[in-house]
Write a protein that holds these residues in place. Structure first.
Motif, PDB file in Angstrom:
ATOM      1  N   ALA A  24       0.832  -1.201   0.000  1.00 37.93           N
ATOM      2  CA  ALA A  24       0.000   0.000   0.000  1.00 37.93           C
ATOM      3  C   ALA A  24       0.867   1.252   0.000  1.00 37.93           C
ATOM      4  O   ALA A  24       1.934   1.276   0.592  1.00 37.93           O
ATOM      5  CB  ALA A  24      -0.908  -0.011   1.228  1.00 37.93           C
ATOM      6  N   PRO A  25       0.401   2.305  -0.669  1.00 36.67           N
ATOM      7  CA  PRO A  25       1.153   3.563  -0.655  1.00 36.67           C
ATOM      8  C   PRO A  25       1.236   4.133   0.756  1.00 36.67           C
ATOM      9  O   PRO A  25       0.278   4.049   1.524  1.00 36.67           O
ATOM     10  CB  PRO A  25       0.338   4.491  -1.552  1.00 36.67           C
ATOM     11  N   THR A  26       2.376   4.731   1.092  1.00 37.99           N
ATOM     12  CA  THR A  26       2.575   5.262   2.438  1.00 37.99           C
ATOM     13  C   THR A  26       2.822   6.773   2.442  1.00 37.99           C
ATOM     14  O   THR A  26       2.961   7.352   3.509  1.00 37.99           O
ATOM     15  CB  THR A  26       3.760   4.571   3.122  1.00 37.99           C
ATOM     16  N   ASN A  27       2.891   7.405   1.277  1.00 43.49           N
ATOM     17  CA  ASN A  27       3.030   8.859   1.229  1.00 43.49           C
ATOM     18  C   ASN A  27       2.352   9.396  -0.030  1.00 43.49           C
ATOM     19  O   ASN A  27       1.885   8.640  -0.885  1.00 43.49           O
ATOM     20  CB  ASN A  27       4.498   9.298   1.313  1.00 43.49           C
ATOM     21  N   LEU A  41      -9.462  11.939   5.553  1.00 43.73           N
ATOM     22  CA  LEU A  41     -10.113  10.929   6.392  1.00 43.73           C
ATOM     23  C   LEU A  41     -11.004   9.931   5.658  1.00 43.73           C
ATOM     24  O   LEU A  41     -11.334   8.891   6.200  1.00 43.73           O
ATOM     25  CB  LEU A  41     -10.945  11.585   7.498  1.00 43.73           C
ATOM     26  N   ASN A  42     -11.421  10.232   4.435  1.00 46.72           N
ATOM     27  CA  ASN A  42     -12.338   9.345   3.730  1.00 46.72           C
ATOM     28  C   ASN A  42     -12.223   9.602   2.228  1.00 46.72           C
ATOM     29  O   ASN A  42     -11.686  10.593   1.800  1.00 46.72           O
ATOM     30  CB  ASN A  42     -13.774   9.594   4.202  1.00 46.72           C
ATOM     31  N   CYS A  43     -12.783   8.680   1.436  1.00 46.81           N
ATOM     32  CA  CYS A  43     -12.782   8.830  -0.022  1.00 46.81           C
ATOM     33  C   CYS A  43     -14.210   9.040  -0.510  1.00 46.81           C
ATOM     34  O   CYS A  43     -15.144   8.505   0.067  1.00 46.81           O
ATOM     35  CB  CYS A  43     -12.215   7.565  -0.676  1.00 46.81           C
ATOM     36  N   PRO A  44     -14.414   9.797  -1.594  1.00 44.51           N
ATOM     37  CA  PRO A  44     -15.745   9.919  -2.173  1.00 44.51           C
ATOM     38  C   PRO A  44     -16.246   8.566  -2.683  1.00 44.51           C
ATOM     39  O   PRO A  44     -15.466   7.635  -2.850  1.00 44.51           O
ATOM     40  CB  PRO A  44     -15.570  10.909  -3.316  1.00 44.51           C
ATOM     41  N   PHE A  45     -17.523   8.485  -3.005  1.00 43.69           N
ATOM     42  CA  PHE A  45     -18.198   7.200  -3.265  1.00 43.69           C
ATOM     43  C   PHE A  45     -17.503   6.223  -4.211  1.00 43.69           C
ATOM     44  O   PHE A  45     -17.240   5.115  -3.785  1.00 43.69           O
ATOM     45  CB  PHE A  45     -19.629   7.430  -3.736  1.00 43.69           C
ATOM     46  N   PRO A  46     -17.186   6.532  -5.446  1.00 41.66           N
ATOM     47  CA  PRO A  46     -16.692   5.435  -6.288  1.00 41.66           C
ATOM     48  C   PRO A  46     -15.264   5.001  -5.967  1.00 41.66           C
ATOM     49  O   PRO A  46     -14.784   4.024  -6.509  1.00 41.66           O
ATOM     50  CB  PRO A  46     -16.786   5.993  -7.708  1.00 41.66           C
ATOM     51  N   PHE A  47     -14.581   5.678  -5.068  1.00 40.92           N
ATOM     52  CA  PHE A  47     -13.188   5.365  -4.755  1.00 40.92           C
ATOM     53  C   PHE A  47     -13.079   4.606  -3.446  1.00 40.92           C
ATOM     54  O   PHE A  47     -13.927   4.718  -2.568  1.00 40.92           O
ATOM     55  CB  PHE A  47     -12.365   6.662  -4.677  1.00 40.92           C
ATOM     56  N   LEU A  48     -11.992   3.831  -3.304  1.00 40.44           N
ATOM     57  CA  LEU A  48     -11.739   3.050  -2.095  1.00 40.44           C
ATOM     58  C   LEU A  48     -10.404   3.457  -1.492  1.00 40.44           C
ATOM     59  O   LEU A  48      -9.495   3.867  -2.199  1.00 40.44           O
ATOM     60  CB  LEU A  48     -11.702   1.558  -2.426  1.00 40.44           C
ATOM     61  N   ILE A  49     -10.268   3.290  -0.187  1.00 41.34           N
ATOM     62  CA  ILE A  49      -9.016   3.586   0.495  1.00 41.34           C
ATOM     63  C   ILE A  49      -8.008   2.491   0.154  1.00 41.34           C
ATOM     64  O   ILE A  49      -8.284   1.307   0.318  1.00 41.34           O
ATOM     65  CB  ILE A  49      -9.228   3.672   2.016  1.00 41.34           C
ATOM     66  N   SER A  50      -6.833   2.912  -0.327  1.00 42.13           N
ATOM     67  CA  SER A  50      -5.824   1.917  -0.697  1.00 42.13           C
ATOM     68  C   SER A  50      -4.504   2.127   0.039  1.00 42.13           C
ATOM     69  O   SER A  50      -3.543   1.433  -0.231  1.00 42.13           O
ATOM     70  CB  SER A  50      -5.576   1.955  -2.207  1.00 42.13           C
ATOM     71  N   GLY A  51      -4.436   3.103   0.926  1.00 34.35           N
ATOM     72  CA  GLY A  51      -3.217   3.356   1.683  1.00 34.35           C
ATOM     73  C   GLY A  51      -3.339   4.667   2.424  1.00 34.35           C
ATOM     74  O   GLY A  51      -4.429   5.198   2.601  1.00 34.35           O
ATOM     75  N   LYS A  52      -2.198   5.195   2.892  1.00 32.49           N
ATOM     76  CA  LYS A  52      -2.193   6.458   3.623  1.00 32.49           C
ATOM     77  C   LYS A  52      -1.239   7.429   2.960  1.00 32.49           C
ATOM     78  O   LYS A  52      -0.176   7.053   2.495  1.00 32.49           O
ATOM     79  CB  LYS A  52      -1.752   6.233   5.068  1.00 32.49           C
ATOM     80  N   CYS A  53      -1.638   8.696   2.925  1.00 35.53           N
ATOM     81  CA  CYS A  53      -0.761   9.766   2.438  1.00 35.53           C
ATOM     82  C   CYS A  53      -0.038  10.417   3.613  1.00 35.53           C
ATOM     83  O   CYS A  53       1.129  10.761   3.511  1.00 35.53           O
ATOM     84  CB  CYS A  53      -1.569  10.813   1.689  1.00 35.53           C
ATOM     85  N   SER A  54      -0.741  10.611   4.705  1.00 34.35           N
ATOM     86  CA  SER A  54      -0.174  11.169   5.925  1.00 34.35           C
ATOM     87  C   SER A  54      -1.077  10.751   7.080  1.00 34.35           C
ATOM     88  O   SER A  54      -1.891   9.840   6.928  1.00 34.35           O
ATOM     89  CB  SER A  54      -0.048  12.691   5.821  1.00 34.35           C
ATOM     90  N   ARG A  55      -0.954  11.439   8.205  1.00 35.30           N
ATOM     91  CA  ARG A  55      -1.700  11.018   9.388  1.00 35.30           C
ATOM     92  C   ARG A  55      -3.215  11.068   9.182  1.00 35.30           C
ATOM     93  O   ARG A  55      -3.930  10.158   9.587  1.00 35.30           O
ATOM     94  CB  ARG A  55      -1.295  11.885  10.567  1.00 35.30           C
ATOM     95  N   PHE A  57      -4.743  11.963   6.065  1.00 34.50           N
ATOM     96  CA  PHE A  57      -5.106  11.831   4.658  1.00 34.50           C
ATOM     97  C   PHE A  57      -4.897  10.398   4.189  1.00 34.50           C
ATOM     98  O   PHE A  57      -3.878   9.786   4.505  1.00 34.50           O
ATOM     99  CB  PHE A  57      -4.269  12.785   3.797  1.00 34.50           C
ATOM    100  N   VAL A  58      -5.869   9.880   3.441  1.00 37.87           N
ATOM    101  CA  VAL A  58      -5.795   8.512   2.925  1.00 37.87           C
ATOM    102  C   VAL A  58      -5.661   8.550   1.408  1.00 37.87           C
ATOM    103  O   VAL A  58      -6.058   9.514   0.762  1.00 37.87           O
ATOM    104  CB  VAL A  58      -7.048   7.690   3.317  1.00 37.87           C
ATOM    105  N   CYS A  59      -5.085   7.505   0.846  1.00 35.64           N
ATOM    106  CA  CYS A  59      -4.936   7.406  -0.600  1.00 35.64           C
ATOM    107  C   CYS A  59      -6.196   6.751  -1.177  1.00 35.64           C
ATOM    108  O   CYS A  59      -6.609   5.681  -0.738  1.00 35.64           O
ATOM    109  CB  CYS A  59      -3.704   6.568  -0.943  1.00 35.64           C
ATOM    110  N   CYS A  60      -6.814   7.426  -2.135  1.00 34.79           N
ATOM    111  CA  CYS A  60      -8.057   6.944  -2.747  1.00 34.79           C
ATOM    112  C   CYS A  60      -7.774   6.491  -4.182  1.00 34.79           C
ATOM    113  O   CYS A  60      -7.156   7.206  -4.949  1.00 34.79           O
ATOM    114  CB  CYS A  60      -9.092   8.063  -2.768  1.00 34.79           C
ATOM    115  N   LYS A  61      -8.256   5.302  -4.521  1.00 33.13           N
ATOM    116  CA  LYS A  61      -8.117   4.760  -5.889  1.00 33.13           C
ATOM    117  C   LYS A  61      -9.392   4.025  -6.253  1.00 33.13           C
ATOM    118  O   LYS A  61     -10.132   3.580  -5.401  1.00 33.13           O
ATOM    119  CB  LYS A  61      -6.932   3.797  -5.955  1.00 33.13           C
TER     120      LYS A  61
END
Length: 62
Positions: A24-27, A41-55, A57-61
């Motif tokens: 998973a992405p870490t930055n 803290l969350n991703c909009p509807f069609p996207f899923l959390i796939s990692g973390k950008c920072s404390r 912020f989450v990575c959405c894909k």
């Protein structure tokens, strides 16, 4: 000998979870390199959390 049947699935579960966590992405840079974006803290509807950008912020894909 009976405990061996219980230890083997536990070992497989630990190995399986450890292998996936390093992918998973870490930055922010890794997230954007994998065609994702950072959401607060969350991703909009069609996207899923796939990692973390920072404390916070989450990575959405997709």
């Amino acid at each position: 000998m009976k405990i061996l049947y219980l230890l083997f699935p536990l070992l497989l579960l630990l190995v399986h979870s450890a292998a996936g966590s390093s992918l998973a992405p870490t930055n922010k840079e890794q997230c954007q390199k994998e065609n994702g974006f950072c959401g607060f803290l969350n991703c909009p509807f069609p996207f899923l959390i796939s990692g973390k950008c920072s404390r916070f912020f989450v990575c959405c894909k997709k």
